[in-house]
Design a protein around this motif. Structure first.
Motif, PDB file in Angstrom:
ATOM      1  N   GLN A  85       2.665   9.602   2.331  1.00  0.00           N
ATOM      2  CA  GLN A  85       1.838   8.696   1.528  1.00  0.00           C
ATOM      3  C   GLN A  85       0.697   8.050   2.306  1.00  0.00           C
ATOM      4  O   GLN A  85      -0.202   7.463   1.713  1.00  0.00           O
ATOM      5  N   THR A  96       9.373  12.214   4.693  1.00  0.00           N
ATOM      6  CA  THR A  96       8.561  12.205   3.474  1.00  0.00           C
ATOM      7  C   THR A  96       7.803  10.891   3.265  1.00  0.00           C
ATOM      8  O   THR A  96       6.744  10.887   2.643  1.00  0.00           O
ATOM      9  N   HIS A  97       8.310   9.777   3.828  1.00  0.00           N
ATOM     10  CA  HIS A  97       7.588   8.513   3.619  1.00  0.00           C
ATOM     11  C   HIS A  97       6.203   8.546   4.262  1.00  0.00           C
ATOM     12  O   HIS A  97       5.306   7.818   3.862  1.00  0.00           O
ATOM     13  N   ARG A 145      13.984  10.924   8.794  1.00  0.00           N
ATOM     14  CA  ARG A 145      13.959   9.675   8.039  1.00  0.00           C
ATOM     15  C   ARG A 145      13.094   8.629   8.759  1.00  0.00           C
ATOM     16  O   ARG A 145      12.407   8.975   9.721  1.00  0.00           O
ATOM     17  N   THR A 146      13.154   7.403   8.297  1.00  0.00           N
ATOM     18  CA  THR A 146      12.281   6.377   8.878  1.00  0.00           C
ATOM     19  C   THR A 146      12.595   6.102  10.348  1.00  0.00           C
ATOM     20  O   THR A 146      11.783   5.527  11.064  1.00  0.00           O
TER      21      THR A 146
END
Lengths: 277, 277
Positions: free
Chosen positions: B34, B30-31, B251-252
């Motif tokens: 952006q 999700t990061h 994730r990241t």
């Protein structure tokens, strides 16, 4: 768009003509090459000149993809223009898509949701789970290849296959099998006009389905022959003509000439409809 | 890219791994949502983290088309990035295209000229003249569906067909027939890993061709089984893994985890190559 709305439009316009928008920058009038978006301007002029004579437009997606992102912008502007100005028109994305289930879902999303087409053409080779994701969309139509109008149709489509102790051509097995798929009422089929004698056989398997028929005109198929064997009580045919209409002239009169060609076909259709309905 | 260059790359990297870039905005970390172009940023990170372990990347075109023009921009940036930064990589447009001759020419133009892919996947249903326009491109590869990895493969591909007094499965007839097409040396084939026992039969018909093999991993196919029956003296296999690699983490650390998954497969491939070459 519902099937009933398509039928009503055919009866109102006395036409079951589909115009194929196979727009090639090398074939459109050269004066259009100076505007910002020649493909869209060409389509707009063709659509404005023929919308009362045709019930459907069929952009051939390859011709837009070939111009990359610019082509996709032209495609999007074209479909938006039709949907806004002529919402009664049935729109067909001629894309011949098909892949495993989760991928076909993405293609369905592309054509039904992002581009807002009423229908898309698909290929049957990968079977049920490659087509059902398209069929899941309500009031959208999935037009599956059965018997195509090209020479290569005889490579595989007409091979004799054995199924349940019966021998039949592959395209007939494709038709039979697809009837059992979920939401198969949303299926239409591509059947080439160059093989009119096949229509009688096909109507035994799918009496009620709409058939999208390419190959009249430039590819040599006969409208009268196709209608003789292919018409059903709800008409059941969408006859496509592309090059014979859109490239009737490559000068500034191209839209007028396109209308003249479309009118000739429409008038033949009107006679056929009067005799059959 | 020549076939010889693909083989050299496989031997140098000790890998015949293809990574499928089936990028779904609902599955990526999700990061990334952006940034301006999440799909491209995701691909870039995956490619940078895995380029020494894989010989090919395979964007699944549906996943880009589903996002419309933005998706096509992401696709174009992705292929340009690979071609510029990692020119040794073999690129596959997984598009399953195919239409009548002049339309297939436009699709070929789209993927080989506009987007500059090394190869494209095509569907066989429309026969010879729907595939030959792709084959006409020198040092480009056309990867035709033979036996796919989905359930629907059994609807038509494995039907028994009669040809020249012989009975064989349709996919075998597709393989046999395609060998006679012009420039057939530019053909590769899609054969699903979920049907490893079929590879021995397939190798009798096309001993020398490269096979693109989906279905290892998420779809359940076994790498060892596929290699046992599918490897030839020039390796002849490109094994695709998509979701198991690119969605190893959401994730990241997604690129790091993707590398770990790719490395596991690459290490298995290295062992297989050492035993077979």
């Amino acid at each position: 768009m519902t099937t009933q709305q398509i039928i009503e439009q055919i009866k109102f316009k006395k036409s079951f003509l589909t115009i194929g928008l196979d727009v090639d920058l090398e074939k459109i009038p050269t004066h259009l090459l100076q505007v910002e978006d020649p493909i869209f301007e060409f389509n707009k002029a063709i659509i404005d000149a023929t919308h009362d004579l045709a019930v459907a437009y069929k952009p051939n997606i390859a011709f837009y993809e070939a111009y990359g992102i610019k082509g996709w912008i032209s495609l999007k502007k074209t479909i938006n223009y039709i949907n806004e100005k002529y919402p009664e028109i049935f729109t067909i994305a001629d894309a011949k898509r098909g892949d495993i289930g989760n991928t076909s879902s993405m293609y369905a999303k592309a054509f039904f949701e992002d581009l807002q087409f009423d229908s898309v053409t698909v290929a049957p080779y990968m079977g049920k789970d490659s087509v059902e994701p398209f069929l899941a969309f309500e009031n959208k139509h999935t037009i599956m290849l059965a018997l195509t109008s090209n020479d290569g149709a005889f490579d595989f489509q007409t091979l004799l296959v054995n199924k349940d102790q019966q021998e039949k051509e592959l395209y007939k097995e494709v038709l039979e099998t697809s009837k059992k798929w979920k939401n198969s009422e949303n299926l239409m089929y591509v059947v080439g006009a160059t093989k009119a004698e096949y229509f009688a056989e096909i109507r035994k398997i799918i009496p009620d389905s709409f058939l999208l028929v390419p190959g009249v005109g430039a590819q040599g198929g006969s409208l009268a022959e196709v209608c003789k064997y292919g018409l059903n009580s709800n008409i059941g045919l969408l006859i496509n003509s592309s090059r014979a209409i859109i490239y009737a002239s490559n000068r500034t009169d191209f839209a007028k000439k396109a209308r003249e060609e479309a009118l000739k076909i429409k008038q033949k259709m009107e006679v056929i409809l009067q005799a059959n309905l």
